[in-house]
Design a protein around this motif. Structure first.
Motif, PDB file in Angstrom:
ATOM      1  N   UNK A  36       1.013  -1.176   0.002  1.00  0.00           N
ATOM      2  CA  UNK A  36      -0.149  -0.164  -0.022  1.00  0.00           C
ATOM      3  C   UNK A  36       0.848   1.251  -0.168  1.00  0.00           C
ATOM      4  N   UNK A  37       0.993   1.727  -1.104  1.00  0.00           N
ATOM      5  CA  UNK A  37       2.330   2.960  -1.240  1.00  0.00           C
ATOM      6  C   UNK A  37       1.759   3.975  -2.302  1.00  0.00           C
ATOM      7  N   UNK A  65      -1.944   2.950 -12.181  1.00  0.00           N
ATOM      8  CA  UNK A  65      -2.849   3.387 -11.278  1.00  0.00           C
ATOM      9  C   UNK A  65      -2.316   3.764  -9.818  1.00  0.00           C
ATOM     10  N   UNK A  66      -1.039   3.780  -9.710  1.00  0.00           N
ATOM     11  CA  UNK A  66      -0.268   4.130  -8.460  1.00  0.00           C
ATOM     12  C   UNK A  66      -0.343   5.832  -8.123  1.00  0.00           C
ATOM     13  N   UNK A  67      -0.542   6.601  -7.330  1.00  0.00           N
ATOM     14  CA  UNK A  67      -0.689   7.940  -7.402  1.00  0.00           C
ATOM     15  C   UNK A  67       0.952   8.474  -7.233  1.00  0.00           C
ATOM     16  N   UNK A  94       3.614  13.345   4.641  1.00  0.00           N
ATOM     17  CA  UNK A  94       2.509  13.699   5.976  1.00  0.00           C
ATOM     18  C   UNK A  94       1.094  12.891   5.403  1.00  0.00           C
ATOM     19  N   UNK A  95       0.888  13.640   4.150  1.00  0.00           N
ATOM     20  CA  UNK A  95      -0.402  13.056   3.695  1.00  0.00           C
ATOM     21  C   UNK A  95      -0.411  11.462   3.191  1.00  0.00           C
ATOM     22  N   UNK A  96       0.482  11.050   2.655  1.00  0.00           N
ATOM     23  CA  UNK A  96       0.515   9.912   2.347  1.00  0.00           C
ATOM     24  C   UNK A  96       0.300   8.622   3.651  1.00  0.00           C
ATOM     25  N   UNK A  97       1.158   8.951   4.704  1.00  0.00           N
ATOM     26  CA  UNK A  97       1.182   8.295   5.841  1.00  0.00           C
ATOM     27  C   UNK A  97       0.041   8.376   6.497  1.00  0.00           C
ATOM     28  N   UNK A 100      -2.410   6.029   5.489  1.00  0.00           N
ATOM     29  CA  UNK A 100      -2.103   4.421   5.569  1.00  0.00           C
ATOM     30  C   UNK A 100      -1.363   4.056   4.640  1.00  0.00           C
ATOM     31  N   UNK A 101      -0.870   4.940   3.983  1.00  0.00           N
ATOM     32  CA  UNK A 101       0.125   4.363   2.709  1.00  0.00           C
ATOM     33  C   UNK A 101       1.483   4.513   3.303  1.00  0.00           C
ATOM     34  N   UNK A 102       2.553   4.000   2.429  1.00  0.00           N
ATOM     35  CA  UNK A 102       3.841   4.060   2.532  1.00  0.00           C
ATOM     36  C   UNK A 102       4.410   4.968   1.414  1.00  0.00           C
ATOM     37  N   UNK A 103       5.190   6.065   1.797  1.00  0.00           N
ATOM     38  CA  UNK A 103       5.736   6.962   0.750  1.00  0.00           C
ATOM     39  C   UNK A 103       6.917   6.321   0.413  1.00  0.00           C
ATOM     40  N   UNK A 104       7.023   6.226  -1.106  1.00  0.00           N
ATOM     41  CA  UNK A 104       8.354   5.704  -1.935  1.00  0.00           C
ATOM     42  C   UNK A 104       8.803   6.991  -2.521  1.00  0.00           C
TER      43      UNK A 104
END
Length: 291
Positions: A36-37, A65-67, A94-97, A100-104
């Protein structure tokens, strides 16, 4: 009783590093389709609007489809400094976390990454735990790949893409016009009405070759920067993990193919297929580290 309360675990951030052409975009998207990233772009030129072919931006189809954050968000004539990047990257993290997503964090500028992790926010390392993935490949192989990539960009319309940002004043020191693939065409665009067709064709090939040469030089500088970060900044690799990655991604597939070649046996292993091995051997993850 712990009067300070429980220690809050750090949020996780993945950072994909490597010189241009090593497959950072592809790896980050592959990872984001398995975890989930969301991806945060750190390429100095891809942050600008326009020149999608010149800057080799991922297409909507390639994004799977990945943001993506910080991709094509800045006007072409604006300046975008390391501080600007850190401001926007931290908001995106901060927004990604928060979702509930993992920032890459992926793509090009090692100086942006250095500023974010070590210089901009003294509390960054208190808030986040980073996993660095360094994609590496031998320079001769990379140079061949980069040359072929430029040829594909020519076929995709890089000349027309660059013409939109041709600057008669020859000011290629600001904004997106600094991108490799714009100033190299300057003389070609200036003389197209004054030389014969054969001469103009030769000038086009000269411009394309200059793009290839400058791209390879950029890759060499980026590799040197990564080595500096490892040796001076202390971004050391975990030797055990790097060794395991080498064995899994390179040694095992190679040994399986050699075994098949020598003894004509059918390879039965969950880690390798004859179709996938060739692409797995060249770009290997050489180091996994955490700050």
């Amino acid at each position: 009783m712990d009067i300070f309360g429980p220690i809050r675990p750090k949020e996780k951030v993945v950072i994909v590093m490597g010189a241009t052409g090593r497959g950072k975009s592809r790896l980050s998207i592959d990872l984001a389709t398995q975890f989930p990233a969301e991806i945060i772009n750190s390429d100095k030129m891809q942050v600008y609007k326009g020149l999608d072919i010149v800057t080799n931006k991922v297409t909507e189809e390639e994004c799977c489809g990945v943001r993506h954050h910080l991709l094509g968000i800045i006007g072409p004539d604006q300046e975008f400094t390391a501080t600007n990047f850190c401001d926007k990257a931290l908001l995106a993290i901060k927004q990604t976390v928060g979702q509930g997503q993992i920032p890459i964090i992926a793509e090009g500028s090692n100086s942006y990454i250095e500023a974010l992790v070590d210089e901009y926010d003294a509390n960054f390392n208190l808030k986040y735990e980073c996993c660095f993935l360094w994609l590496d490949v031998s320079m001769p192989i990379l140079h061949t790949f980069l040359a072929n990539r430029v040829d594909k960009m020519v076929q995709s319309g890089i000349v027309e893409d660059a013409l939109k940002f041709f600057d008669p004043s020859r000011n290629y020191s600001r904004g997106i016009r600094r991108a490799i693939g714009v100033p190299e065409f300057d003389w070609y665009f200036r003389t197209r009405e004054f030389v014969d067709e054969e001469t103009h064709a030769k000038m086009l090939q000269q411009a394309i070759q200059e793009i290839k040469d400058n791209t390879c030089k950029l890759a060499c500088r980026q590799v040197e920067k990564i080595h500096r970060l490892r040796n001076i900044k202390g971004w050391k690799e975990r030797e055990k993990e790097a060794d395991e990655a080498w064995k899994k991604l390179v040694v095992r597939p190679s040994a399986a193919l050699v075994n098949q070649f020598l003894y004509r046996r059918v390879v039965s292993t969950s880690n390798v297929s004859s179709k996938a091995t060739a692409s797995a051997i060249a770009p290997a993850i050489m180091a996994a580290a955490s700050c």
